[in-house]
Design a protein around this motif. Structure first.
Motif, PDB file in Angstrom:
ATOM      1  N   ARG A 299       0.792  -1.096   0.203  1.00 36.13           N
ATOM      2  CA  ARG A 299       0.023  -0.065   0.027  1.00 36.13           C
ATOM      3  C   ARG A 299       0.986   1.140  -0.128  1.00 36.13           C
ATOM      4  NH1 ARG A 299      -3.341  -3.366   2.734  1.00 36.13           N
ATOM      5  NH2 ARG A 299      -2.783  -2.565   4.855  1.00 36.13           N
ATOM      6  N   SER A 300       1.854   1.266   0.691  1.00 37.12           N
ATOM      7  CA  SER A 300       2.735   2.374   0.781  1.00 37.12           C
ATOM      8  C   SER A 300       3.523   2.629  -0.474  1.00 37.12           C
ATOM      9  CB  SER A 300       3.659   2.428   2.107  1.00 37.12           C
ATOM     10  OG  SER A 300       4.470   1.407   1.918  1.00 37.12           O
ATOM     11  N   TYR A 301       3.873   1.429  -1.330  1.00 35.25           N
ATOM     12  CA  TYR A 301       4.512   1.693  -2.319  1.00 35.25           C
ATOM     13  C   TYR A 301       3.569   2.199  -3.504  1.00 35.25           C
ATOM     14  CZ  TYR A 301       5.949   0.305  -7.084  1.00 35.25           C
ATOM     15  OH  TYR A 301       6.441   0.308  -8.308  1.00 35.25           O
ATOM     16  N   ARG A 302       2.275   1.837  -3.300  1.00 34.06           N
ATOM     17  CA  ARG A 302       1.243   2.188  -4.405  1.00 34.06           C
ATOM     18  C   ARG A 302       0.840   3.789  -4.252  1.00 34.06           C
ATOM     19  NH1 ARG A 302      -2.631  -2.437  -4.682  1.00 34.06           N
ATOM     20  NH2 ARG A 302      -1.542  -3.893  -6.021  1.00 34.06           N
ATOM     21  N   ARG A 303       1.326   4.275  -3.021  1.00 34.81           N
ATOM     22  CA  ARG A 303       1.059   5.716  -2.725  1.00 34.81           C
ATOM     23  C   ARG A 303       2.281   6.464  -3.658  1.00 34.81           C
ATOM     24  NH1 ARG A 303      -1.545   4.259   2.063  1.00 34.81           N
ATOM     25  NH2 ARG A 303       0.454   4.504   3.355  1.00 34.81           N
ATOM     26  N   ARG A 304       3.543   5.968  -3.707  1.00 35.70           N
ATOM     27  CA  ARG A 304       4.445   6.328  -4.477  1.00 35.70           C
ATOM     28  C   ARG A 304       4.263   6.589  -5.860  1.00 35.70           C
ATOM     29  NH1 ARG A 304       9.506   3.079  -2.520  1.00 35.70           N
ATOM     30  NH2 ARG A 304      10.617   4.682  -3.703  1.00 35.70           N
ATOM     31  N   VAL A 305       3.484   5.669  -6.447  1.00 34.31           N
ATOM     32  CA  VAL A 305       3.129   5.535  -7.730  1.00 34.31           C
ATOM     33  C   VAL A 305       1.914   5.813  -8.076  1.00 34.31           C
ATOM     34  CG1 VAL A 305       3.521   4.051  -9.844  1.00 34.31           C
ATOM     35  CG2 VAL A 305       5.186   3.611  -7.688  1.00 34.31           C
ATOM     36  N   ALA A 306       1.644   7.209  -8.839  1.00 30.96           N
ATOM     37  CA  ALA A 306       0.234   7.463  -8.970  1.00 30.96           C
ATOM     38  C   ALA A 306      -0.159   6.979 -10.562  1.00 30.96           C
ATOM     39  CB  ALA A 306      -0.023   9.192  -8.927  1.00 30.96           C
ATOM     40  N   MET A 307      -1.425   6.828 -10.673  1.00 29.61           N
ATOM     41  CA  MET A 307      -1.908   6.377 -12.066  1.00 29.61           C
ATOM     42  C   MET A 307      -2.872   7.621 -12.478  1.00 29.61           C
ATOM     43  SD  MET A 307      -0.968   3.312 -13.230  1.00 29.61           S
ATOM     44  CE  MET A 307      -2.210   2.950 -14.431  1.00 29.61           C
ATOM     45  N   ILE A 308      -2.958   7.773 -13.990  1.00 32.74           N
ATOM     46  CA  ILE A 308      -3.718   8.476 -14.396  1.00 32.74           C
ATOM     47  C   ILE A 308      -4.288   7.389 -15.676  1.00 32.74           C
ATOM     48  CG2 ILE A 308      -4.224  10.495 -15.584  1.00 32.74           C
ATOM     49  CD1 ILE A 308      -1.845  11.832 -14.326  1.00 32.74           C
ATOM     50  N   PHE A 309      -5.580   7.443 -15.992  1.00 31.61           N
ATOM     51  CA  PHE A 309      -5.955   6.425 -16.888  1.00 31.61           C
ATOM     52  C   PHE A 309      -6.598   7.377 -18.002  1.00 31.61           C
ATOM     53  CE2 PHE A 309      -6.548   4.574 -12.849  1.00 31.61           C
ATOM     54  CZ  PHE A 309      -5.697   3.517 -12.752  1.00 31.61           C
ATOM     55  N   GLN A 310      -6.820   6.810 -19.100  1.00 24.66           N
ATOM     56  CA  GLN A 310      -7.626   7.222 -20.322  1.00 24.66           C
ATOM     57  C   GLN A 310      -9.123   7.680 -20.005  1.00 24.66           C
ATOM     58  OE1 GLN A 310      -7.583   4.586 -23.628  1.00 24.66           O
ATOM     59  NE2 GLN A 310      -9.227   5.666 -24.825  1.00 24.66           N
ATOM     60  N   SER A 311      -9.547   6.910 -18.949  1.00 22.33           N
ATOM     61  CA  SER A 311     -11.152   6.803 -18.525  1.00 22.33           C
ATOM     62  C   SER A 311     -11.198   7.981 -17.598  1.00 22.33           C
ATOM     63  CB  SER A 311     -11.684   5.817 -18.659  1.00 22.33           C
ATOM     64  OG  SER A 311     -10.876   5.237 -17.732  1.00 22.33           O
ATOM     65  N   PHE A 312     -10.049   8.670 -17.078  1.00 29.22           N
ATOM     66  CA  PHE A 312     -10.192   9.762 -15.983  1.00 29.22           C
ATOM     67  C   PHE A 312     -10.442   8.801 -14.478  1.00 29.22           C
ATOM     68  CE2 PHE A 312     -12.661  11.704 -19.539  1.00 29.22           C
ATOM     69  CZ  PHE A 312     -11.557  12.031 -20.058  1.00 29.22           C
ATOM     70  N   GLY A 313     -11.342   8.004 -14.422  1.00 33.96           N
ATOM     71  CA  GLY A 313     -11.342   7.264 -13.307  1.00 33.96           C
ATOM     72  C   GLY A 313     -11.863   8.083 -12.119  1.00 33.96           C
ATOM     73  N   LEU A 314     -12.683   8.949 -12.125  1.00 34.80           N
ATOM     74  CA  LEU A 314     -13.367   9.940 -11.169  1.00 34.80           C
ATOM     75  C   LEU A 314     -14.571   9.272 -10.596  1.00 34.80           C
ATOM     76  CD1 LEU A 314     -12.691  13.545 -12.812  1.00 34.80           C
ATOM     77  CD2 LEU A 314     -11.142  12.348 -11.002  1.00 34.80           C
ATOM     78  N   LEU A 315     -14.663   9.649  -9.421  1.00 36.40           N
ATOM     79  CA  LEU A 315     -16.061   9.035  -8.587  1.00 36.40           C
ATOM     80  C   LEU A 315     -17.050  10.261  -9.270  1.00 36.40           C
ATOM     81  CD1 LEU A 315     -14.330   8.385  -5.073  1.00 36.40           C
ATOM     82  CD2 LEU A 315     -15.019   6.702  -6.832  1.00 36.40           C
ATOM     83  N   SER A 316     -18.208   9.312  -9.901  1.00 39.23           N
ATOM     84  CA  SER A 316     -19.315  10.329 -10.292  1.00 39.23           C
ATOM     85  C   SER A 316     -20.137  11.091  -9.405  1.00 39.23           C
ATOM     86  CB  SER A 316     -19.878   9.607 -11.557  1.00 39.23           C
ATOM     87  OG  SER A 316     -20.582   8.596 -10.902  1.00 39.23           O
ATOM     88  N   GLN A 317     -20.109  10.454  -8.237  1.00 38.89           N
ATOM     89  CA  GLN A 317     -21.017  10.966  -6.969  1.00 38.89           C
ATOM     90  C   GLN A 317     -20.447  11.707  -6.169  1.00 38.89           C
ATOM     91  OE1 GLN A 317     -24.453   9.873  -7.517  1.00 38.89           O
ATOM     92  NE2 GLN A 317     -23.495   8.465  -9.138  1.00 38.89           N
ATOM     93  N   LYS A 318     -19.067  12.186  -6.371  1.00 35.90           N
ATOM     94  CA  LYS A 318     -18.553  13.045  -5.611  1.00 35.90           C
ATOM     95  C   LYS A 318     -18.152  14.222  -6.298  1.00 35.90           C
ATOM     96  CE  LYS A 318     -17.302   9.881  -2.058  1.00 35.90           C
ATOM     97  NZ  LYS A 318     -17.806  10.153  -0.863  1.00 35.90           N
ATOM     98  N   THR A 319     -18.047  15.399  -5.695  1.00 39.24           N
ATOM     99  CA  THR A 319     -17.895  16.737  -6.114  1.00 39.24           C
ATOM    100  C   THR A 319     -16.102  16.393  -6.579  1.00 39.24           C
ATOM    101  OG1 THR A 319     -16.923  17.720  -3.985  1.00 39.24           O
ATOM    102  CG2 THR A 319     -19.077  18.029  -4.580  1.00 39.24           C
ATOM    103  N   VAL A 320     -15.786  17.617  -7.193  1.00 30.44           N
ATOM    104  CA  VAL A 320     -14.477  17.645  -7.844  1.00 30.44           C
ATOM    105  C   VAL A 320     -13.362  17.530  -6.568  1.00 30.44           C
ATOM    106  CG1 VAL A 320     -12.576  19.316  -8.868  1.00 30.44           C
ATOM    107  CG2 VAL A 320     -14.648  18.615  -9.999  1.00 30.44           C
ATOM    108  N   LEU A 321     -13.694  18.443  -5.493  1.00 24.70           N
ATOM    109  CA  LEU A 321     -12.933  18.699  -4.304  1.00 24.70           C
ATOM    110  C   LEU A 321     -12.788  17.465  -3.428  1.00 24.70           C
ATOM    111  CD1 LEU A 321     -11.196  20.322  -2.405  1.00 24.70           C
ATOM    112  CD2 LEU A 321     -13.093  20.844  -1.296  1.00 24.70           C
ATOM    113  N   SER A 322     -13.929  16.479  -3.532  1.00 20.19           N
ATOM    114  CA  SER A 322     -13.948  15.443  -2.854  1.00 20.19           C
ATOM    115  C   SER A 322     -13.168  14.169  -3.745  1.00 20.19           C
ATOM    116  CB  SER A 322     -15.449  14.502  -2.646  1.00 20.19           C
ATOM    117  OG  SER A 322     -16.262  15.602  -1.890  1.00 20.19           O
ATOM    118  N   ASN A 323     -13.200  14.149  -4.833  1.00 21.23           N
ATOM    119  CA  ASN A 323     -12.473  13.472  -5.678  1.00 21.23           C
ATOM    120  C   ASN A 323     -11.012  13.568  -5.383  1.00 21.23           C
ATOM    121  OD1 ASN A 323     -13.347  11.655  -7.964  1.00 21.23           O
ATOM    122  ND2 ASN A 323     -14.817  13.088  -7.839  1.00 21.23           N
ATOM    123  N   VAL A 324     -10.369  14.856  -5.313  1.00 23.61           N
ATOM    124  CA  VAL A 324      -8.955  15.112  -5.196  1.00 23.61           C
ATOM    125  C   VAL A 324      -8.648  14.696  -3.537  1.00 23.61           C
ATOM    126  CG1 VAL A 324      -7.301  16.760  -5.036  1.00 23.61           C
ATOM    127  CG2 VAL A 324      -9.117  16.891  -6.756  1.00 23.61           C
TER     128      VAL A 324
END
Ligand SMILES: Nc1ncnc2c1ncn2[C@@H]1O[C@H](COP(=O)(O)OP(=O)(O)OP(=O)(O)O)[C@@H](O)[C@H]1O
Length: 249
Positions: free
Chosen positions: A78-103
């Motif tokens: 888990r701590s290794y995964r925090r060092r390696v962030a991902m950005i995807f083609q499909s954005f992967g945002l949570l649709s029910q949450k505001t922009v601020l909550s997503n961040v």
């Protein structure tokens, strides 16, 4: 620094299963913007999923700052995964949450709560991507390019050392693509974060990458500085991707 040594990945146990990755060796220096390019099925996504350990390699090593991470589990994973962030083609945002909550979501996932300092940091990150005024909006109210900027802000919330971008601009029009690429380049310059860009577009590589590796049928067929590979593409895959082949020949 990420050192990938003799990485092989086969899906399934069959002895004759094709290798999605076949003896891949690569070095990604700290602070680099490294492109990994190849045609469909070349193994790009498999490589990215192995780097962040969403997939376990069949053999070989991934050494990050001197530590072989391929066997990590539990809290060290888990701590290794925090060092390696991902950005995807499909954005992967949570649709029910505001922009601020997503961040803020990575703070919630890591600590079970979001503190006022976390919220302040998330707003700073939204500032960095030019979307502070959209903090209360929902993803569906944003354009694709804006959603990807939110995803970048979210990726930065954990102060990652590496950002893996898996076809991050493939769903975007040329103008939004340029905005996202410029943003990634500026973030790399400002913070020193290492950026790994997975793409099938030489245009993307040319715009922001310093170095590039070309994958074909799971193998690295060419690697070097972007200037060298563009000036003198030796592999067939690089020539095809650069459209330097004569289709009538
Ligand atoms: N979960 C899976 N199970 C079985 N085979 C898989 C799986 N994921 C990928 N493969 C195979 O591994 C090979 C590499 O696929 P991968 O998705 O890594 O390529 P890619 O370069 O990212 O392709 P694309 O650009 O089309 O996304 C392909 O032959 C694919 O069919």
């Amino acid at each position: 620094m990420i050192e990938i040594k003799h990485l092989t990945k086969t899906y399934g146990d069959a002895e004759d299963a094709p290798r999605a990755l076949d003896d891949v060796s690569l070095e990604i220096a700290d602070g680099d913007i490294m492109g990994i390019i190849g045609m469909s099925g070349a193994g790009k996504s498999t490589l990215v999923r192995c780097i962040n350990l969403l997939e376990r390699p069949t053999s070989g090593e991934i050494i990050v700052d001197g530590q072989d991470v391929t066997g990590l589990s539990g809290t060290s994973l888990r701590s290794y995964r925090r060092r390696v962030a991902m950005i995807f083609q499909s954005f992967g945002l949570l649709s029910q949450k505001t922009v601020l909550s997503n961040v803020c979501f990575p703070f919630l996932a890591a600590n079970g709560k979001v503190t006022p300092e976390n919220r302040e940091r998330a707003l700073e990150l939204l500032d960095m991507v030019g979307l502070r005024e959209k903090a209360s909006s929902y993803p569906s109210q944003l354009s694709g390019g804006q959603q990807q900027r939110v995803a970048i802000a979210r990726a930065l919330a954990c102060d990652p050392e590496y950002i893996l971008c898996d076809e991050a601009t493939s769903a975007l029009d040329p103008a939004s693509t340029n905005t996202i690429l410029k943003l990634l380049r500026d973030i790399n310059r400002k913070t020193g974060v290492t950026v790994i860009v997975i793409t099938h577009s030489m245009g993307v590589v040319e715009k922001i990458c310093h170095n590039v590796a070309v994958l074909e049928h799971g193998r690295v067929v060419e690697q070097g500085s972007v200037a060298d590979v563009f000036a003198n593409p030796r592999s067939n895959a690089a020539q095809v991707l650069l459209e330097r082949v004569d289709w009538d020949a």
